[in-house]
Design a protein around this motif. Structure first.
Motif, PDB file in Angstrom:
ATOM      1  N   SER A 133      65.775  56.251  65.704  1.00 15.78           N
ATOM      2  CA  SER A 133      64.440  56.520  65.156  1.00 15.78           C
ATOM      3  C   SER A 133      64.492  56.613  63.641  1.00 15.78           C
ATOM      4  O   SER A 133      65.477  57.107  63.085  1.00 15.78           O
ATOM      5  N   PRO A 134      63.426  56.169  62.962  1.00 19.13           N
ATOM      6  CA  PRO A 134      63.333  56.446  61.528  1.00 19.13           C
ATOM      7  C   PRO A 134      63.148  57.952  61.316  1.00 19.13           C
ATOM      8  O   PRO A 134      62.886  58.689  62.273  1.00 19.13           O
ATOM      9  N   GLY A 135      63.250  58.379  60.072  1.00 18.79           N
ATOM     10  CA  GLY A 135      62.986  59.780  59.751  1.00 18.79           C
ATOM     11  C   GLY A 135      64.227  60.649  59.818  1.00 18.79           C
ATOM     12  O   GLY A 135      65.341  60.164  59.988  1.00 18.79           O
ATOM     13  N   THR A 136      64.021  61.943  59.680  1.00 18.25           N
ATOM     14  CA  THR A 136      65.116  62.914  59.733  1.00 18.25           C
ATOM     15  C   THR A 136      65.267  63.376  61.173  1.00 18.25           C
ATOM     16  O   THR A 136      64.341  63.952  61.750  1.00 18.25           O
ATOM     17  N   VAL A 137      66.433  63.107  61.731  1.00 24.30           N
ATOM     18  CA  VAL A 137      66.676  63.382  63.152  1.00 24.30           C
ATOM     19  C   VAL A 137      67.574  64.609  63.301  1.00 24.30           C
ATOM     20  O   VAL A 137      68.631  64.690  62.675  1.00 24.30           O
ATOM     21  N   ASP A 138      67.133  65.549  64.109  1.00 24.68           N
ATOM     22  CA  ASP A 138      67.991  66.674  64.507  1.00 24.68           C
ATOM     23  C   ASP A 138      68.580  66.285  65.862  1.00 24.68           C
ATOM     24  O   ASP A 138      67.905  66.322  66.887  1.00 24.68           O
ATOM     25  N   ARG A 139      69.850  65.876  65.844  1.00 22.93           N
ATOM     26  CA  ARG A 139      70.451  65.322  67.068  1.00 22.93           C
ATOM     27  C   ARG A 139      70.554  66.344  68.184  1.00 22.93           C
ATOM     28  O   ARG A 139      70.355  66.034  69.346  1.00 22.93           O
ATOM     29  N   LYS A 140      70.904  67.596  67.821  1.00 21.07           N
ATOM     30  CA  LYS A 140      71.084  68.621  68.859  1.00 21.07           C
ATOM     31  C   LYS A 140      69.743  68.988  69.506  1.00 21.07           C
ATOM     32  O   LYS A 140      69.618  69.051  70.714  1.00 21.07           O
ATOM     33  N   VAL A 156      76.332  67.259  56.069  1.00 22.36           N
ATOM     34  CA  VAL A 156      75.862  68.613  56.363  1.00 22.36           C
ATOM     35  C   VAL A 156      74.356  68.660  56.661  1.00 22.36           C
ATOM     36  O   VAL A 156      73.893  69.493  57.440  1.00 22.36           O
ATOM     37  N   ALA A 157      73.586  67.762  56.067  1.00 19.35           N
ATOM     38  CA  ALA A 157      72.129  67.762  56.306  1.00 19.35           C
ATOM     39  C   ALA A 157      71.685  66.522  57.084  1.00 19.35           C
ATOM     40  O   ALA A 157      70.505  66.222  57.160  1.00 19.35           O
ATOM     41  N   GLY A 158      72.666  65.790  57.645  1.00 19.55           N
ATOM     42  CA  GLY A 158      72.318  64.574  58.385  1.00 19.55           C
ATOM     43  C   GLY A 158      71.976  63.403  57.485  1.00 19.55           C
ATOM     44  O   GLY A 158      71.438  62.400  57.932  1.00 19.55           O
ATOM     45  N   ALA A 159      72.283  63.524  56.185  1.00 17.07           N
ATOM     46  CA  ALA A 159      71.868  62.490  55.225  1.00 17.07           C
ATOM     47  C   ALA A 159      73.017  61.575  54.789  1.00 17.07           C
ATOM     48  O   ALA A 159      72.860  60.805  53.843  1.00 17.07           O
ATOM     49  N   ALA A 160      74.163  61.655  55.473  1.00 15.84           N
ATOM     50  CA  ALA A 160      75.277  60.767  55.104  1.00 15.84           C
ATOM     51  C   ALA A 160      74.902  59.314  55.385  1.00 15.84           C
ATOM     52  O   ALA A 160      74.074  59.030  56.248  1.00 15.84           O
ATOM     53  N   GLY A 161      75.495  58.408  54.627  1.00 17.30           N
ATOM     54  CA  GLY A 161      75.250  56.985  54.865  1.00 17.30           C
ATOM     55  C   GLY A 161      74.025  56.443  54.161  1.00 17.30           C
ATOM     56  O   GLY A 161      73.635  55.299  54.381  1.00 17.30           O
ATOM     57  N   GLU A 162      73.400  57.240  53.295  1.00 17.95           N
ATOM     58  CA  GLU A 162      72.215  56.755  52.569  1.00 17.95           C
ATOM     59  C   GLU A 162      72.664  55.878  51.390  1.00 17.95           C
ATOM     60  O   GLU A 162      72.511  56.242  50.221  1.00 17.95           O
ATOM     61  N   ILE A 163      73.233  54.744  51.735  1.00 21.89           N
ATOM     62  CA  ILE A 163      73.815  53.847  50.742  1.00 21.89           C
ATOM     63  C   ILE A 163      72.740  53.294  49.798  1.00 21.89           C
ATOM     64  O   ILE A 163      73.009  52.997  48.636  1.00 21.89           O
ATOM     65  N   GLY A 164      71.506  53.206  50.293  1.00 24.27           N
ATOM     66  CA  GLY A 164      70.392  52.738  49.468  1.00 24.27           C
ATOM     67  C   GLY A 164      70.139  53.605  48.252  1.00 24.27           C
ATOM     68  O   GLY A 164      69.475  53.176  47.298  1.00 24.27           O
TER      69      GLY A 164
END
Length: 324
Positions: free
Chosen positions: A72-79, A157-165
């Motif tokens: 999904s797009p957006g900020t995802v809380d996986r748990k 830590v905030a789920g924001a890793a990989g924001e290469i853009g």
């Protein structure tokens, strides 16, 4: 009978679905138009209804499935299985996606960010060749990314890793929607390529069909820019070289830090193909040190539109194995 997996790739215009084997082979595919009206409140009920219709159609029951995975797009809380801030879906408040889908289908559910999920797909069944260390960069309306290191998806830590853009490639560059200047996304996304072309066109005095079209007020796309460059249009060649420079610089920064076996480049802009990849490699070699140059490859994505559903299905496998 071995159990199956449902993969869902939730996008701003369409929701793509697939029923896959536990080995990641697609058996059935279908899609829905994303209805983001009424604050996106219709999206999840439509997904549930569509899955239940397909199960009925193929005479399957919830017990035939290991689970449902979704990107999904957006900020995802996986748990918690929630999504917030997916503005192209009108999801401004937290959406209890996992709760609604599990209640509606009776099948266990896992979710992650769409770029992460596409990275899992390319790693498992695409250009990543199921290697342990793979970085995926998707060049579309924006620029997204996913990092798999030591076989694990990196979330941060905030789920924001990989924001290469949002790697800064030009500190004095264009303003980005994230609030800072000079992000890769401002020059290597589909809109970024067009923006560069318009800027370069202002200072360009030579012959160029691309310049003529821009000056004539015609609507141009990133594809137009690449097509003109392939025909050796001088302005377009200059623009594509600059895009490749920025991508080569960003890929080199990622590789010098992580040393993945492969950096996979996908998304709409990557349709420029080998023509773009070869130029990225030239700059990548310039900005990497020898060990990286010799061990990290840059490859074009292979799965196209299927990366999302394949990756979503692998999310379920990883989720069950406890590796995510």
């Amino acid at each position: 009978m071995t159990k199956k997996i449902i993969g869902i790739d939730l996008g701003g215009t369409t929701v793509k679905f697939a029923i896959l084997t536990s080995e990641g082979d697609i058996q059935q595919k279908w899609s829905l138009v994303t209805d983001s009206t009424e604050n996106g409140s219709r999206i999840v009920p439509a997904i549930v209804e569509s899955i239940n219709e397909q199960l009925e159609k193929y005479q399957l029951t919830p017990s035939d499935f290991i689970g449902i995975g979704m990107g999904s797009p957006g900020t995802v809380d996986r748990k918690a299985g929630t999504v917030i801030g997916a503005y192209n879906l009108n999801w401004k408040t937290s959406q209890p996606v996992k709760k609604l889908i599990e209640e509606g289908t009776g099948i266990s559910f896992a979710i992650d960010n769409d770029a992460n999920v596409a990275a899992l797909g390319e790693r498992w069944k695409g250009a990543g060749a199921n290697e342990e260390d793979v970085v995926f960069i998707t060049l579309g309306t924006g620029v997204g990314g996913g990092i798999i290191a030591g076989g694990r998806l990196i979330h941060g830590v905030a789920g924001a890793a990989g924001e290469i853009g949002h790697i800064t490639v030009n500190p004095e560059g264009y303003d980005c929607t994230c609030g800072k200047k000079g992000c890769l996304e401002t020059v290597a996304s589909a809109t970024g390529v067009v923006r560069l072309a318009r800027d370069f066109s202002e200072d360009y005095a030579g012959e160029s069909q691309l310049k003529y079209n821009i000056d004539d007020g015609q609507l141009i796309t990133a594809k137009d820019v690449f097509d003109f460059a392939k025909e050796n249009d001088k302005l377009a060649v200059r623009v594509v070289e600059k895009v490749a420079y920025f991508l080569g610089l960003a890929c080199a920064s990622v590789a010098n830090t992580l040393n993945p076996s492969t950096i996979v480049i996908g998304g709409g802009v990557s349709n420029a193909g080998v023509f773009l990849i070869d130029q990225i490699k030239t700059y990548f070699d310039q900005f990497t040190y020898p060990t990286i140059r010799e061990t990290t490859k840059i490859r074009l994505a292979e799965l196209g539109n299927n990366a999302g559903v394949v990756g979503a299905s692998s999310l379920i496998k990883e989720h069950l194995n406890g590796t995510l």
